[in-house]
Scaffold this motif. Sequence first.
Motif, PDB file in Angstrom:
ATOM      1  N   HIS A  55       0.859  -1.190   0.000  1.00  0.00           N
ATOM      2  CA  HIS A  55       0.000   0.000   0.000  1.00  0.00           C
ATOM      3  C   HIS A  55       0.893   1.238   0.000  1.00  0.00           C
ATOM      4  N   GLY A  56       0.732   2.073  -1.031  1.00  0.00           N
ATOM      5  CA  GLY A  56       1.556   3.267  -1.157  1.00  0.00           C
ATOM      6  C   GLY A  56       2.841   2.961  -1.903  1.00  0.00           C
ATOM      7  N   LYS A 160       9.228   6.975  -2.319  1.00  0.00           N
ATOM      8  CA  LYS A 160       7.840   7.353  -2.118  1.00  0.00           C
ATOM      9  C   LYS A 160       7.302   8.054  -3.359  1.00  0.00           C
ATOM     10  N   SER A 165       3.390  10.358   2.102  1.00  0.00           N
ATOM     11  CA  SER A 165       2.386   9.314   1.867  1.00  0.00           C
ATOM     12  C   SER A 165       2.606   8.146   2.823  1.00  0.00           C
ATOM     13  N   ILE A 167       2.895   4.411   3.810  1.00  0.00           N
ATOM     14  CA  ILE A 167       3.303   3.175   3.145  1.00  0.00           C
ATOM     15  C   ILE A 167       3.302   2.057   4.184  1.00  0.00           C
TER      16      ILE A 167
END
Length: 237
Positions: A55-56, A160, A165, A167
Amino acid sequence: MYAPPGQSVPGGRRRRPGTSLPKQPERSLISALPGALSITALCTALAEPAWLRVHGGTCPRQELGVADVLGYVDAKLLEDYCVNPQTILLLRVIAAFCFLGIFCSLTAFLLDVFGPKHPALKITRRYAFAHILTVLQCATVIGFCYWASELILSLQQQHKKYHGSLIFVTFAISFYLVAGAGGASILATAANLLRHYPTEEEEQALELLSEMEDSSETFPADYDLANQFQPPPAYTP
């Protein structure tokens, strides 16, 4: 003392037809059932592409697994910073331990189903060595999965997509299938170790009685031991 034909001599009793000595079966269907579940779970885990969820980060893939590194490795996985050479090596090691776990679990399943009488195979089945090896291999796979998740998380944090963000990397279905396979192997191990087995002296006595029973069954059903002791013919001068 002579006995007329058709009557049995006192003390010369024969075993009733249809009766047999109790034999200790070496098969264990109670432990074979969780063994079959373990094999199914490990095979499904290898077939499933989802081992880790990302995710991310810059990686466009949301799910990663051992299927991505077996054989040809897509160059985009390296270019998009989804994996690195160390992660690829870890995922291949995970696949190797899964194959070993399937082999050990299948061996244990066959021993539980057929129950061979060979001493070495009997000891292997009674002490659940193959099931214990399966548990250890499942635990090793879980440890390597955690290591691979940490490496992928570190790689994504270094690249990133947006500043600030969030992660994180989580485990997917294949990870939990391997954990379930290990749990099933633990149940199979307990079923084998907690089962009562006869001692060596009891086994020798049962084998001796079984041989005696087999030898007594070689005579015809209408054969009578008293027929061996017929009176001599009448004396004629």
